[in-house]
Enzyme design. Structure first.
Site, PDB file in Angstrom:
ATOM      1  N   ASN A 178       0.761  -1.178  -0.008  1.00 52.03           N
ATOM      2  CA  ASN A 178      -0.004  -0.083   0.073  1.00 52.03           C
ATOM      3  C   ASN A 178       0.897   1.370   0.075  1.00 52.03           C
ATOM      4  OD1 ASN A 178       0.487   1.136   2.820  1.00 52.03           O
ATOM      5  ND2 ASN A 178      -0.437  -1.075   3.286  1.00 52.03           N
ATOM      6  N   LYS A 223       8.094 -17.615  -9.839  1.00 50.87           N
ATOM      7  CA  LYS A 223       7.351 -16.675 -10.567  1.00 50.87           C
ATOM      8  C   LYS A 223       5.885 -17.178 -11.348  1.00 50.87           C
ATOM      9  CE  LYS A 223       7.646 -12.788 -13.811  1.00 50.87           C
ATOM     10  NZ  LYS A 223       8.306 -12.098 -15.018  1.00 50.87           N
ATOM     11  N   ASP A 268      -4.138  -9.133  13.322  1.00 51.01           N
ATOM     12  CA  ASP A 268      -4.238  -7.715  13.779  1.00 51.01           C
ATOM     13  C   ASP A 268      -3.187  -7.248  15.093  1.00 51.01           C
ATOM     14  OD1 ASP A 268      -4.872  -5.205  14.979  1.00 51.01           O
ATOM     15  OD2 ASP A 268      -6.834  -5.395  13.922  1.00 51.01           O
ATOM     16  N   ILE A 269      -2.148  -6.844  14.662  1.00 51.17           N
ATOM     17  CA  ILE A 269      -0.924  -6.430  15.565  1.00 51.17           C
ATOM     18  C   ILE A 269      -1.460  -5.773  16.670  1.00 51.17           C
ATOM     19  CG2 ILE A 269       1.366  -5.615  16.077  1.00 51.17           C
ATOM     20  CD1 ILE A 269       1.420  -6.042  12.811  1.00 51.17           C
ATOM     21  N   LYS A 275     -10.764  -2.575  19.484  1.00 51.53           N
ATOM     22  CA  LYS A 275      -9.295  -3.110  19.699  1.00 51.53           C
ATOM     23  C   LYS A 275      -8.818  -2.790  21.096  1.00 51.53           C
ATOM     24  CE  LYS A 275      -8.150  -2.640  14.865  1.00 51.53           C
ATOM     25  NZ  LYS A 275      -7.096  -2.535  13.914  1.00 51.53           N
TER      26      LYS A 275
HETATM   27  O1  C5P Z   1      -8.518  -1.803  11.406  1.00 57.16           O
HETATM   28  P1  C5P Z   1      -7.588  -0.712  10.924  1.00 57.16           P
HETATM   29  O2  C5P Z   1      -6.523  -1.528   9.772  1.00 57.16           O
HETATM   30  O3  C5P Z   1      -8.371   0.212  10.236  1.00 57.16           O
HETATM   31  O4  C5P Z   1      -6.813  -0.271  12.226  1.00 57.16           O
HETATM   32  C1  C5P Z   1      -5.623   0.436  12.093  1.00 57.16           C
HETATM   33  C2  C5P Z   1      -4.908   0.663  13.203  1.00 57.16           C
HETATM   34  O5  C5P Z   1      -4.664  -0.940  13.550  1.00 57.16           O
HETATM   35  C3  C5P Z   1      -3.458   1.161  12.942  1.00 57.16           C
HETATM   36  O6  C5P Z   1      -3.215   1.745  13.940  1.00 57.16           O
HETATM   37  C4  C5P Z   1      -2.935  -0.173  12.459  1.00 57.16           C
HETATM   38  O7  C5P Z   1      -1.359   0.242  12.466  1.00 57.16           O
HETATM   39  C5  C5P Z   1      -3.219  -1.018  13.441  1.00 57.16           C
HETATM   40  N1  C5P Z   1      -3.259  -2.442  12.567  1.00 57.16           N
HETATM   41  C6  C5P Z   1      -2.332  -3.437  12.828  1.00 57.16           C
HETATM   42  N2  C5P Z   1      -2.297  -4.754  12.409  1.00 57.16           N
HETATM   43  C7  C5P Z   1      -3.170  -5.191  11.488  1.00 57.16           C
HETATM   44  C8  C5P Z   1      -4.230  -4.056  10.728  1.00 57.16           C
HETATM   45  C9  C5P Z   1      -4.020  -2.805  11.584  1.00 57.16           C
HETATM   46  O8  C5P Z   1      -1.537  -3.228  13.958  1.00 57.16           O
HETATM   47  N3  C5P Z   1      -3.256  -6.052  10.865  1.00 57.16           N
END
Ligand code: C5P
Length: 396
Positions: A208, A287, A304-305, A340
């Site tokens: 992205n 590839k 989701d970190i 979150k």
């Molecule tokens: O759910 P969304 O991606 O919109 O949330 C954004 C927030 O969550 C940001 O702080 C992003 O760094 C964190 N995030 C994350 N891991 C992911 C997706 C989003 O830490 N897989």
């Protein structure tokens, strides 16, 4: 002085005539709302009695590493962990030498070695002892290791001489502590920044447009405010701000692992990374060849970190997210904060020219659980400063 309210202050008293001021110091700290526990060295007990300090602090005074009853109630390691900060006042020349040497053969020096909390020292001694090269070398070494040194002041000394070596007055010491507690000084932040790349094959990936600039600006601002910063960066074209410990990663899974491995000792986690939400379910080792027909990619969710950090048993005291939205900014950001389990979220509108992705500028709306604060369009570096100020002031 509200910043000291509820804080656990461990007061170490070493042997010096200024120890008589500790009674006032304990009273002042308690008036500021701090919980105080006192540890005295054997020499300190020649200047003040533990009875006085026990009465004023409301807790038994400790002095020995070998006190079995006291150790059973709260071991020295637990005591080191209990402290939000340690203040050694007065810190004698001998105490400075012992801390500088990393000694651990009495309770106070052991606590100073075993704590992760900031240690503040209020030196007090005869002016010649203070000026001695040995003492000055010890102070320089301690400063270099993050000990905060307050004073000494100059003026009339108990020994009848005049010069530098007087301990700061209790009120001045309490102000100095409050300034330090209410700051980013000595705190440890973990920040994620940049995009993640999710490989399809050895030459292609899904990524992205995140540049990482916001996260790098926060890292730089936090170091400037005296914090220690670990920055987990996705693939970005940015130089590491000086003083920042950077860990480079590529994918969401790698970012997740680096963050989880780095959680110990962190008090604030700020997730600015634009983590890919999906990755190819299978990664081709060769590839992928092109055909005339359309290709369907099967994608799976990435971890989701931010949510994982927030739900972790080692959750930092403050967990802060970012939300990049194209519409309904307030509503979506606050929903994210709730879902979150965040303490705060910084939201920005993406898709506007002159701010957000790739730009050097940003406008943020910061939500905490109880407030909404606008940071108008400015450089990312200034927005970073403003964000850190808001977090400091508004988060408990
Ligand atoms: O759910 P969304 O991606 O919109 O949330 C954004 C927030 O969550 C940001 O702080 C992003 O760094 C964190 N995030 C994350 N891991 C992911 C997706 C989003 O830490 N897989």
């Amino acid at each position: 002085m509200a910043v000291l309210n509820g804080k656990h202050v461990l007061l170490g008293i070493t042997g010096g005539i200024a120890a008589y001021k500790c009674a006032e110091l304990v009273r002042g700290l308690r008036r500021a709302g701090a919980e105080v526990r006192v540890v005295m060295t054997a020499a300190a007990e020649r200047f003040v009695t533990s009875t006085t300090l026990q009465a004023l602090s409301g807790h038994p005074v400790r002095s020995s590493l070998w006190d079995e009853a006291a150790e059973a109630a709260m071991s020295h390691i637990e005591l080191a962990r209990w402290a939000d900060l340690i203040l050694v006042a007065p810190a004698s020349a001998d105490a400075l030498a012992r801390f500088a040497g990393g000694h651990a053969n009495d309770l106070l020096s052991t606590l100073c070695l075993a704590t992760e909390a900031p240690v503040h020292l209020a030196p007090a001694m005869n002016r010649v002892m203070w000026a001695n090269a040995a003492t000055q070398a010890n102070v320089a070494a301690l400063r270099g290791r993050g000990f905060r040194i307050h004073g000494p002041d100059s003026g009339e000394q108990a020994c009848g001489e005049t010069g530098q070596g007087r301990m700061l007055e209790p009120e001045q010491l309490i102000d100095a502590l409050a300034d330090n507690v209410g700051s980013w000084h000595g705190r440890h932040l973990l920040i994620t920044a940049g995009p993640t790349y999710e490989d399809l094959d050895p030459v292609r990936f899904i990524g992205n447009r995140s540049s990482g600039k916001m996260g790098f600006a926060i890292a730089e601002a936090a170091v400037a405010k005296g914090s220690k910063v670990t920055l987990v960066a996705g693939p970005v074209m940015l130089t590491t701000p000086s003083g920042v410990h950077r860990i480079d990663v590529r994918s969401a899974a790698q970012m997740h692992d680096a963050v989880m491995a780095g959680l110990a000792g962190i008090d604030t986690f700020i997730a600015t990374a634009a983590v890919a939400d999906y990755r190819p379910k299978t990664v081709s080792t060769a590839k992928i060849k092109k055909f005339d027909a359309d290709v369907v990619l099967v994608l799976e969710r990435t971890p989701d970190i931010l949510a994982a950090v927030s739900g972790n048993p080692m959750r930092p005291r403050h967990v802060v997210g970012f939300a990049a939205e194209t519409e309904n900014l307030d509503e979506y950001a606050q929903e994210k904060m709730r879902n979150k389990g965040l303490d705060a979220i910084a939201a920005n509108v993406v898709g506007l020219s002159g701010s957000g992705f790739e730009s050097n500028h940003n406008a943020l709306t910061v939500f905490t659980r109880s407030g909404r604060y606008a940071i108008p369009l400015t450089t990312k570096r200034q927005a970073a400063d403003a964000l850190l100020d808001i977090l400091l002031e508004k988060l408990p």
